[in-house]
Scaffold this motif. Structure first.
Motif, PDB file in Angstrom:
ATOM      1  N   THR A 141       0.833  -1.070   0.146  1.00 35.40           N
ATOM      2  CA  THR A 141       0.118   0.088  -0.137  1.00 35.40           C
ATOM      3  C   THR A 141       0.875   1.286   0.071  1.00 35.40           C
ATOM      4  OG1 THR A 141      -1.725  -0.987   1.375  1.00 35.40           O
ATOM      5  CG2 THR A 141      -1.830   1.179   1.215  1.00 35.40           C
ATOM      6  N   PRO A 142       0.805   2.165  -1.032  1.00 36.33           N
ATOM      7  CA  PRO A 142       1.823   3.327  -1.080  1.00 36.33           C
ATOM      8  C   PRO A 142       1.681   4.069   0.073  1.00 36.33           C
ATOM      9  CG  PRO A 142       0.524   3.056  -3.128  1.00 36.33           C
ATOM     10  CD  PRO A 142       0.035   1.958  -2.039  1.00 36.33           C
ATOM     11  N   ALA A 143       2.990   4.738   0.553  1.00 32.90           N
ATOM     12  CA  ALA A 143       3.059   5.465   1.648  1.00 32.90           C
ATOM     13  C   ALA A 143       1.928   6.720   1.763  1.00 32.90           C
ATOM     14  CB  ALA A 143       4.386   6.296   1.446  1.00 32.90           C
ATOM     15  N   GLU A 144       1.642   7.105   0.515  1.00 34.52           N
ATOM     16  CA  GLU A 144       0.338   8.189   0.535  1.00 34.52           C
ATOM     17  C   GLU A 144      -0.950   7.703   0.492  1.00 34.52           C
ATOM     18  OE1 GLU A 144       1.919   7.215  -3.818  1.00 34.52           O
ATOM     19  OE2 GLU A 144       2.557   7.662  -1.578  1.00 34.52           O
ATOM     20  N   GLY A 145      -0.793   6.349   0.400  1.00 34.50           N
ATOM     21  CA  GLY A 145      -2.229   5.557   0.691  1.00 34.50           C
ATOM     22  C   GLY A 145      -2.674   5.281  -0.815  1.00 34.50           C
ATOM     23  N   GLY A 146      -3.967   4.577  -1.092  1.00 36.01           N
ATOM     24  CA  GLY A 146      -4.565   4.451  -2.242  1.00 36.01           C
ATOM     25  C   GLY A 146      -4.313   2.862  -2.585  1.00 36.01           C
ATOM     26  N   LEU A 147      -4.815   2.323  -3.617  1.00 36.32           N
ATOM     27  CA  LEU A 147      -4.805   1.103  -3.955  1.00 36.32           C
ATOM     28  C   LEU A 147      -3.634   0.095  -3.890  1.00 36.32           C
ATOM     29  CD1 LEU A 147      -7.084   1.208  -7.151  1.00 36.32           C
ATOM     30  CD2 LEU A 147      -7.757   0.769  -4.906  1.00 36.32           C
ATOM     31  N   ILE A 148      -3.724  -1.144  -3.496  1.00 36.42           N
ATOM     32  CA  ILE A 148      -2.557  -1.976  -3.283  1.00 36.42           C
ATOM     33  C   ILE A 148      -1.917  -2.119  -4.726  1.00 36.42           C
ATOM     34  CG2 ILE A 148      -1.839  -4.465  -2.832  1.00 36.42           C
ATOM     35  CD1 ILE A 148      -4.186  -4.524  -0.853  1.00 36.42           C
ATOM     36  N   GLU A 149      -0.373  -2.207  -4.638  1.00 32.51           N
ATOM     37  CA  GLU A 149       0.337  -2.295  -5.837  1.00 32.51           C
ATOM     38  C   GLU A 149       1.054  -3.547  -5.885  1.00 32.51           C
ATOM     39  OE1 GLU A 149       2.550   1.092  -6.283  1.00 32.51           O
ATOM     40  OE2 GLU A 149       0.779   2.551  -6.618  1.00 32.51           O
ATOM     41  N   GLU A 150       1.107  -4.310  -6.980  1.00 30.03           N
ATOM     42  CA  GLU A 150       2.049  -5.400  -6.907  1.00 30.03           C
ATOM     43  C   GLU A 150       3.276  -4.866  -7.595  1.00 30.03           C
ATOM     44  OE1 GLU A 150       0.218  -8.423  -9.484  1.00 30.03           O
ATOM     45  OE2 GLU A 150      -0.871  -9.041  -7.931  1.00 30.03           O
ATOM     46  N   ILE A 151       4.428  -5.353  -6.825  1.00 32.31           N
ATOM     47  CA  ILE A 151       5.955  -4.525  -7.176  1.00 32.31           C
ATOM     48  C   ILE A 151       6.795  -5.585  -7.650  1.00 32.31           C
ATOM     49  CG2 ILE A 151       5.586  -2.605  -5.910  1.00 32.31           C
ATOM     50  CD1 ILE A 151       7.229  -3.824  -3.744  1.00 32.31           C
ATOM     51  N   GLY A 152       6.449  -6.879  -7.808  1.00 34.17           N
ATOM     52  CA  GLY A 152       7.444  -7.768  -8.193  1.00 34.17           C
ATOM     53  C   GLY A 152       7.041  -9.283  -7.402  1.00 34.17           C
ATOM     54  N   GLN A 153       7.550 -10.281  -8.058  1.00 34.63           N
ATOM     55  CA  GLN A 153       7.302 -11.409  -7.557  1.00 34.63           C
ATOM     56  C   GLN A 153       8.681 -12.458  -7.256  1.00 34.63           C
ATOM     57  OE1 GLN A 153       5.030 -14.227 -10.031  1.00 34.63           O
ATOM     58  NE2 GLN A 153       4.393 -15.679  -8.453  1.00 34.63           N
ATOM     59  N   ILE A 154       8.693 -12.746  -6.071  1.00 32.34           N
ATOM     60  CA  ILE A 154       9.841 -13.471  -5.670  1.00 32.34           C
ATOM     61  C   ILE A 154       9.989 -14.897  -6.397  1.00 32.34           C
ATOM     62  CG2 ILE A 154      11.059 -14.840  -3.721  1.00 32.34           C
ATOM     63  CD1 ILE A 154       9.726 -12.783  -1.896  1.00 32.34           C
ATOM     64  N   LYS A 155      11.267 -15.127  -7.010  1.00 38.25           N
ATOM     65  CA  LYS A 155      11.280 -16.287  -7.897  1.00 38.25           C
ATOM     66  C   LYS A 155      11.501 -17.548  -6.923  1.00 38.25           C
ATOM     67  CE  LYS A 155      14.234 -18.528 -11.281  1.00 38.25           C
ATOM     68  NZ  LYS A 155      15.653 -18.264 -12.203  1.00 38.25           N
ATOM     69  N   LEU A 156      10.633 -18.305  -7.039  1.00 43.64           N
ATOM     70  CA  LEU A 156      10.649 -19.559  -6.516  1.00 43.64           C
ATOM     71  C   LEU A 156      11.140 -20.835  -7.352  1.00 43.64           C
ATOM     72  CD1 LEU A 156       7.692 -19.009  -4.338  1.00 43.64           C
ATOM     73  CD2 LEU A 156       9.811 -18.903  -3.162  1.00 43.64           C
ATOM     74  N   VAL A 157      11.763 -21.862  -6.866  1.00 40.54           N
ATOM     75  CA  VAL A 157      12.063 -22.917  -7.933  1.00 40.54           C
ATOM     76  C   VAL A 157      11.971 -24.355  -6.984  1.00 40.54           C
ATOM     77  CG1 VAL A 157      13.959 -21.762  -9.149  1.00 40.54           C
ATOM     78  CG2 VAL A 157      14.646 -22.954  -7.401  1.00 40.54           C
ATOM     79  N   ASP A 158      11.854 -25.436  -7.899  1.00 36.92           N
ATOM     80  CA  ASP A 158      11.877 -26.557  -7.077  1.00 36.92           C
ATOM     81  C   ASP A 158      12.842 -27.602  -7.925  1.00 36.92           C
ATOM     82  OD1 ASP A 158      11.418 -28.753  -5.601  1.00 36.92           O
ATOM     83  OD2 ASP A 158       9.290 -29.157  -6.607  1.00 36.92           O
ATOM     84  N   ALA A 159      13.571 -28.459  -7.105  1.00 34.83           N
ATOM     85  CA  ALA A 159      14.181 -29.326  -8.048  1.00 34.83           C
ATOM     86  C   ALA A 159      14.734 -30.426  -6.815  1.00 34.83           C
ATOM     87  CB  ALA A 159      15.582 -28.720  -8.311  1.00 34.83           C
ATOM     88  N   PRO A 160      14.867 -31.585  -7.015  1.00 36.43           N
ATOM     89  CA  PRO A 160      15.281 -32.634  -6.093  1.00 36.43           C
ATOM     90  C   PRO A 160      16.780 -32.268  -5.481  1.00 36.43           C
ATOM     91  CG  PRO A 160      14.601 -33.672  -8.057  1.00 36.43           C
ATOM     92  CD  PRO A 160      14.647 -32.119  -8.392  1.00 36.43           C
ATOM     93  N   LEU A 161      16.894 -32.379  -4.233  1.00 38.00           N
ATOM     94  CA  LEU A 161      18.002 -31.979  -3.434  1.00 38.00           C
ATOM     95  C   LEU A 161      19.384 -32.864  -4.031  1.00 38.00           C
ATOM     96  CD1 LEU A 161      17.068 -30.915  -0.040  1.00 38.00           C
ATOM     97  CD2 LEU A 161      17.391 -29.535  -2.117  1.00 38.00           C
ATOM     98  N   ALA A 162      18.875 -33.991  -4.516  1.00 43.44           N
ATOM     99  CA  ALA A 162      19.812 -34.994  -4.870  1.00 43.44           C
ATOM    100  C   ALA A 162      20.549 -34.684  -6.040  1.00 43.44           C
ATOM    101  CB  ALA A 162      19.114 -36.394  -5.123  1.00 43.44           C
ATOM    102  N   ASP A 163      19.926 -33.622  -6.926  1.00 43.41           N
ATOM    103  CA  ASP A 163      20.481 -32.983  -8.088  1.00 43.41           C
ATOM    104  C   ASP A 163      21.264 -31.771  -7.767  1.00 43.41           C
ATOM    105  OD1 ASP A 163      19.308 -35.119  -9.371  1.00 43.41           O
ATOM    106  OD2 ASP A 163      17.699 -33.753 -10.270  1.00 43.41           O
ATOM    107  N   MET A 164      21.436 -31.711  -6.348  1.00 47.33           N
ATOM    108  CA  MET A 164      22.130 -30.132  -6.215  1.00 47.33           C
ATOM    109  C   MET A 164      23.379 -30.285  -5.337  1.00 47.33           C
ATOM    110  SD  MET A 164      19.547 -28.047  -7.090  1.00 47.33           S
ATOM    111  CE  MET A 164      19.658 -26.352  -6.313  1.00 47.33           C
TER     112      MET A 164
END
Length: 238
Positions: A141-164
């Protein structure tokens, strides 16, 4: 007698390496998101060497750690399988730790490293309220108020730990060095941190067992020395 000595020395060396691995696990029993290292010992066919065994990594424990509530919005924990992504000097790396902070420029950081977003690093402007959805979407929610804004999406990944593979910095990387693609099925929860999955009691018991094994190897080396001296005396009297 040198065969016995080499065999005992090989065993002692293997035990010392295993003790170091166990000690590292124990030292991270309170480290958020830490995944315990596993060990594997394999026998080698005797050819040109008398070293009979070696210690190799058996990978990383996939057992989940307990989620601890913190009430802090930027404390994040991956639910079930999945990993956060951070930028390092040699490319992407992966972790289960989720104690996010904002630097002086509002950039999202994790343990001093830039958190990767689906569309690049996430920079959070001045805000009144901050939200993180279960899909990693960061909204304010901006400091001055108003509508909720999406600013970015955290990158999430998935892989078997056996391959890491785990680096000396404690971060995970793909064995082939190829970055993982974002996985929209991974979910996280805000206001929680995942604890270490190290079983302290099991690691302590294993460490004590390794100490006994080391003592046995030392006794074998002393026996080899005694036998060698006895053989030398016999030859001297011939």
């Amino acid at each position: 007698m040198d065969k016995l000595l080499y065999t005992a020395a090989s065993g002692a060396d293997r035990v010392m390496a295993a003790q170091a691995l166990r000690a590292n696990n124990l030292s991270n029993v309170d480290t958020a998101g830490f995944r315990a290292d596993l060990e594997r010992v394999q026998a080698l066919a005797v050819s040109d060497t008398r070293v009979m065994s070696q210690l190799g990594s058996a990978g990383i424990s996939e057992k989940g750690g307990k989620l601890a509530p913190t009430g802090r919005t930027l404390d994040l924990a991956v639910v079930e399988n999945g990993l956060f992504v951070v930028q390092t000097g040699d490319g992407e790396a992966y972790t289960r730790a989720g104690h996010m902070v904002l630097d002086d420029n509002g950039q999202m950081m994790l343990e001093g490293r830039v958190v990767a977003g689906v569309d690049g690093p996430i920079v959070v402007p001045e805000y009144k309220e901050l939200f993180v959805g279960d899909d990693g979407m960061v909204s304010i929610t901006p400091a001055e108020g108003g509508l909720i804004e999406e600013i970015g999406q955290i990158k999430l990944v998935d892989a078997p730990l056996a391959d890491m593979v785990k680096g000396l910095d404690g971060l995970l990387r793909t064995a082939d060095g190829v970055p993982l693609q974002a996985d929209g099925q991974v979910r996280l929860v805000s206001g929680f941190l995942e604890g270490s999955n190290v079983d302290a009691v099991r690691e302590l018991v294993a460490s004590m067992d390794l100490s006994r094994q080391f003592e046995v190897q030392i006794k074998l080396m002393k026996s080899a020395e005694t036998l060698a001296k006895s053989g030398n005396r016999l030859l001297a009297n011939v």
